[in-house]
Design a protein around this motif. Sequence first.
Motif, PDB file in Angstrom:
ATOM      1  N   HIS A 180       2.376  -6.041   3.712  1.00  0.00           N
ATOM      2  CA  HIS A 180       1.999  -5.011   2.733  1.00  0.00           C
ATOM      3  C   HIS A 180       2.700  -3.705   3.067  1.00  0.00           C
ATOM      4  CE1 HIS A 180      -1.175  -7.347   0.792  1.00  0.00           C
ATOM      5  NE2 HIS A 180      -1.407  -7.830   1.994  1.00  0.00           N
ATOM      6  N   LEU A 181       3.402  -3.174   2.088  1.00  0.00           N
ATOM      7  CA  LEU A 181       4.085  -1.891   2.250  1.00  0.00           C
ATOM      8  C   LEU A 181       3.054  -0.805   2.589  1.00  0.00           C
ATOM      9  CD1 LEU A 181       6.932  -0.525   1.709  1.00  0.00           C
ATOM     10  CD2 LEU A 181       6.016   0.089  -0.504  1.00  0.00           C
ATOM     11  N   GLY A 182       3.277  -0.071   3.670  1.00  0.00           N
ATOM     12  CA  GLY A 182       2.369   1.020   4.028  1.00  0.00           C
ATOM     13  C   GLY A 182       1.240   0.621   4.960  1.00  0.00           C
ATOM     14  N   GLY A 183       1.118  -0.677   5.263  1.00  0.00           N
ATOM     15  CA  GLY A 183       0.100  -1.097   6.222  1.00  0.00           C
ATOM     16  C   GLY A 183      -0.892  -2.103   5.658  1.00  0.00           C
ATOM     17  N   VAL A 184      -1.439  -2.954   6.565  1.00  0.00           N
ATOM     18  CA  VAL A 184      -2.432  -3.973   6.191  1.00  0.00           C
ATOM     19  C   VAL A 184      -3.814  -3.422   6.536  1.00  0.00           C
ATOM     20  CG1 VAL A 184      -3.191  -6.348   6.564  1.00  0.00           C
ATOM     21  CG2 VAL A 184      -0.756  -5.776   6.728  1.00  0.00           C
ATOM     22  N   LEU A 237      -1.076  -1.227  10.871  1.00  0.00           N
ATOM     23  CA  LEU A 237      -0.334  -0.196  10.155  1.00  0.00           C
ATOM     24  C   LEU A 237       1.172  -0.500  10.109  1.00  0.00           C
ATOM     25  CD1 LEU A 237      -0.555   2.691   8.925  1.00  0.00           C
ATOM     26  CD2 LEU A 237      -0.091   3.580  11.189  1.00  0.00           C
ATOM     27  N   ASP A 238       1.645  -1.368  11.028  1.00  0.00           N
ATOM     28  CA  ASP A 238       3.089  -1.679  11.042  1.00  0.00           C
ATOM     29  C   ASP A 238       3.479  -2.670   9.936  1.00  0.00           C
ATOM     30  OD1 ASP A 238       2.225  -4.159  11.850  1.00  0.00           O
ATOM     31  OD2 ASP A 238       2.998  -4.046  13.876  1.00  0.00           O
ATOM     32  N   THR A 239       2.605  -2.898   8.979  1.00  0.00           N
ATOM     33  CA  THR A 239       2.780  -3.746   7.777  1.00  0.00           C
ATOM     34  C   THR A 239       2.718  -5.253   8.063  1.00  0.00           C
ATOM     35  OG1 THR A 239       5.203  -4.003   7.737  1.00  0.00           O
ATOM     36  CG2 THR A 239       4.305  -1.985   6.771  1.00  0.00           C
ATOM     37  N   SER A 240       2.476  -5.664   9.321  1.00  0.00           N
ATOM     38  CA  SER A 240       2.499  -7.105   9.565  1.00  0.00           C
ATOM     39  C   SER A 240       1.121  -7.687   9.871  1.00  0.00           C
ATOM     40  CB  SER A 240       3.472  -7.435  10.702  1.00  0.00           C
ATOM     41  OG  SER A 240       3.105  -6.739  11.850  1.00  0.00           O
ATOM     42  N   VAL A 241       1.023  -9.014   9.696  1.00  0.00           N
ATOM     43  CA  VAL A 241      -0.171  -9.779  10.050  1.00  0.00           C
ATOM     44  C   VAL A 241       0.250 -10.756  11.147  1.00  0.00           C
ATOM     45  CG1 VAL A 241      -1.850 -11.492   9.234  1.00  0.00           C
ATOM     46  CG2 VAL A 241      -1.153  -9.629   7.732  1.00  0.00           C
ATOM     47  N   ILE A 242      -0.528 -10.828  12.228  1.00  0.00           N
ATOM     48  CA  ILE A 242      -0.211 -11.777  13.307  1.00  0.00           C
ATOM     49  C   ILE A 242      -1.406 -12.713  13.481  1.00  0.00           C
ATOM     50  CG2 ILE A 242       0.403 -12.052  15.741  1.00  0.00           C
ATOM     51  CD1 ILE A 242       1.731  -9.368  15.691  1.00  0.00           C
ATOM     52  N   ILE A 243      -1.118 -14.033  13.553  1.00  0.00           N
ATOM     53  CA  ILE A 243      -2.176 -15.033  13.692  1.00  0.00           C
ATOM     54  C   ILE A 243      -2.038 -15.692  15.064  1.00  0.00           C
ATOM     55  CG2 ILE A 243      -3.194 -17.146  12.720  1.00  0.00           C
ATOM     56  CD1 ILE A 243      -0.972 -15.474  10.378  1.00  0.00           C
ATOM     57  N   TYR A 244      -3.120 -15.678  15.852  1.00  0.00           N
ATOM     58  CA  TYR A 244      -3.113 -16.278  17.193  1.00  0.00           C
ATOM     59  C   TYR A 244      -4.030 -17.493  17.205  1.00  0.00           C
ATOM     60  CZ  TYR A 244      -1.583 -11.539  18.567  1.00  0.00           C
ATOM     61  OH  TYR A 244      -0.933 -10.337  18.674  1.00  0.00           O
ATOM     62  N   ASP A 245      -3.641 -18.529  17.991  1.00  0.00           N
ATOM     63  CA  ASP A 245      -4.532 -19.655  18.269  1.00  0.00           C
ATOM     64  C   ASP A 245      -5.242 -19.349  19.582  1.00  0.00           C
ATOM     65  OD1 ASP A 245      -5.644 -22.087  19.148  1.00  0.00           O
ATOM     66  OD2 ASP A 245      -4.228 -23.211  17.907  1.00  0.00           O
ATOM     67  N   ILE A 301      -4.091  -1.295  15.157  1.00  0.00           N
ATOM     68  CA  ILE A 301      -4.680  -2.460  14.476  1.00  0.00           C
ATOM     69  C   ILE A 301      -5.796  -1.960  13.549  1.00  0.00           C
ATOM     70  CG2 ILE A 301      -6.032  -4.556  14.826  1.00  0.00           C
ATOM     71  CD1 ILE A 301      -4.423  -5.008  17.393  1.00  0.00           C
ATOM     72  N   ASN A 302      -5.726  -2.347  12.286  1.00  0.00           N
ATOM     73  CA  ASN A 302      -6.695  -1.878  11.292  1.00  0.00           C
ATOM     74  C   ASN A 302      -7.808  -2.873  11.022  1.00  0.00           C
ATOM     75  OD1 ASN A 302      -5.420   0.573  10.712  1.00  0.00           O
ATOM     76  ND2 ASN A 302      -4.018  -0.405   9.280  1.00  0.00           N
ATOM     77  N   CYS A 303      -7.483  -4.182  11.096  1.00  0.00           N
ATOM     78  CA  CYS A 303      -8.469  -5.186  10.670  1.00  0.00           C
ATOM     79  C   CYS A 303      -8.233  -6.476  11.439  1.00  0.00           C
ATOM     80  CB  CYS A 303      -8.365  -5.424   9.160  1.00  0.00           C
ATOM     81  SG  CYS A 303      -6.684  -5.760   8.625  1.00  0.00           S
TER      82      CYS A 303
END
Length: 610
Positions: A578-582, A555-563, A538-540
């Motif tokens: 994002h290609l290459g990581g968020v 780094l796996d290029t995805s964003v996950i949003i939790y409630d 996890i980067n951010c």
Amino acid sequence: MAANLLETYACVPSTERGRGILISGDPKTNAIVYCNGRSVIIRYLDRPLEAVVYGEHAYQATVARFSPNGEWIASADVSGTVRIWGRHNEHVLKNEFRVLSGRIDDLQWSPDCQRIVVSGDGKGKSFVRAFMWDSGSNVGEFDGHSKRVLSCAFKPSRPFRIVTCGEDYLVNFYEGPPFKFKLSQREHSNFANCIRFSPDGSKFISVSSDKKGILYDGKTGEKIGELSSEDSHKGSVYAVSWSPDGKAVLTVSADKTAKVWEIAENGNGKVKKTLNSSASGIEGMLVGCLWQNDHLVTVSLGGIISIYSASDLEKAPLSFSGHMKSVAGLAVFSEGGQKVILSSSYDGVIVRWIQGIGYAGRLERKDNSQIKCFAVVEGQLTTFGFDNKVKRIRLLGDQCGDEEQIDIGTQPKDLNVAHNNPELALLSTDSGVVMLHGSKVLSTLNLGFAVTASAISPDGSEVIVGGQDGKLHIYSVNGNALTEESVLEKHRGAISVIRFSPDASMFASGDLNREAVVWDRTTREVKLKNMLYHTARINCLAWSPDSTMVATGSLDTSVIIYDVNKPASHRITVKGAHLGGVYGLAFNDDHTIVSSGEDACIRLWRLVQQ
């Protein structure tokens, strides 16, 4: 709930000192296509917020072109591979061919969309190849070059011809198909950078680092004229593009100017207008150009794209830009009723964007040093750079006001500003933390363990420091001293990011072992667990303004949003954000997320109830 893509703020073309870049377009839809890193970007000259990014290349992409009918795109990369893919419906791959053994520098379609010619670098003597677009079979032999071939062109009318030029100063002329060597012209005394046929195929022009442009007959390949030496370019000419009627050309050069030349019937050219680059320094060198319909497009070394009107050359150009390198810093704030986004890439460029408008200028700082992290609170920008300095800069719209510098003396890890007490800042370095008040250092503390992340509460009363060992150390702040209150152990990897919620009742942490945790601040118990849905570090991490949602980027290029009030399995996942990581995340409001990453693009996502 689901996340829908709202806007994309695209990156600019990758540029390189001393080399031209070749951008191409599709006149029917007013689109242009260019490359940055492994991405190929399609943009529309009249719709700046629309951008399509194709990221299927395994290596850095170098050049891309629309087919003459506008339906297909051929793109090439540094490994010598050409991919031919559909412009619409999910970019279906038609073919992939390994054409050269080295980097491909230029690529052109034949007018009937059946053949493609590429040129570049290769082992042995194979610097140019032409092949059928459906089978990849060769259509001719291209001898006559001894060094890298920088540009090639296909005659747009029958009888077909191919011309090439390169680092051996030669311009070669081939007849076909099947194509074979006819003759060679040695008019240039330096690298020949770009060669193009006029739209009717009657002439072609080559431009070179010897500051000259030479015109030739399209059928025979004989020299017929040249661009006049009076008022000519003072530096290397990197690229050339013909007007749609074939009566003028546009050239760009390292002398920071673009020139429009009128081409007479006899093949000589004289300057009609000189257009100056807006940027100063070497950033202002112009390296790419395109004449499309009524638009004259130029690209500078610093990545500024300017669009002039061909029918009214006196009119000021429309300029826009963006990032060229990975974007790690994001900040969102309101200014005069508009949502402003600031983003910083590691080469030190800070760009200002306005939601719904897009590019709104670059922040010109006194020295554009490389930045590791930055924060914006109440109109003050705080940056922590690789030059070991912290700078506090007042923001006056898109200008920078006074700045104060503090030298910290070690490399930056993290930077946090207390939101309700913005004079107070917490910096973390490899071995400890530094507390700042305004531009004074309150204290420098060596904590005795390897620090990887830190956070300060909005009122500045509490500090959390994350370590290489995965532990969270909580300190209370008394004046300029820190007192350790407790240590939380849950993470199984080094902590990468910690953030307090805006209402200060919770905090969230993420680690290199792909796990995130939301904690209750008063009881220091885990509030939301099992947040284990990323497949890499996890980067951010970012909180929504109402403190009900937390988003993580990886780094796996995805964003996950939790409630935070629902189990972690009720998540929203944006795959391939994002290609290459968020690397950057921020909430614009309770339902809009801004993300940035390795691909140098910035995207806005709208959360909608389904």
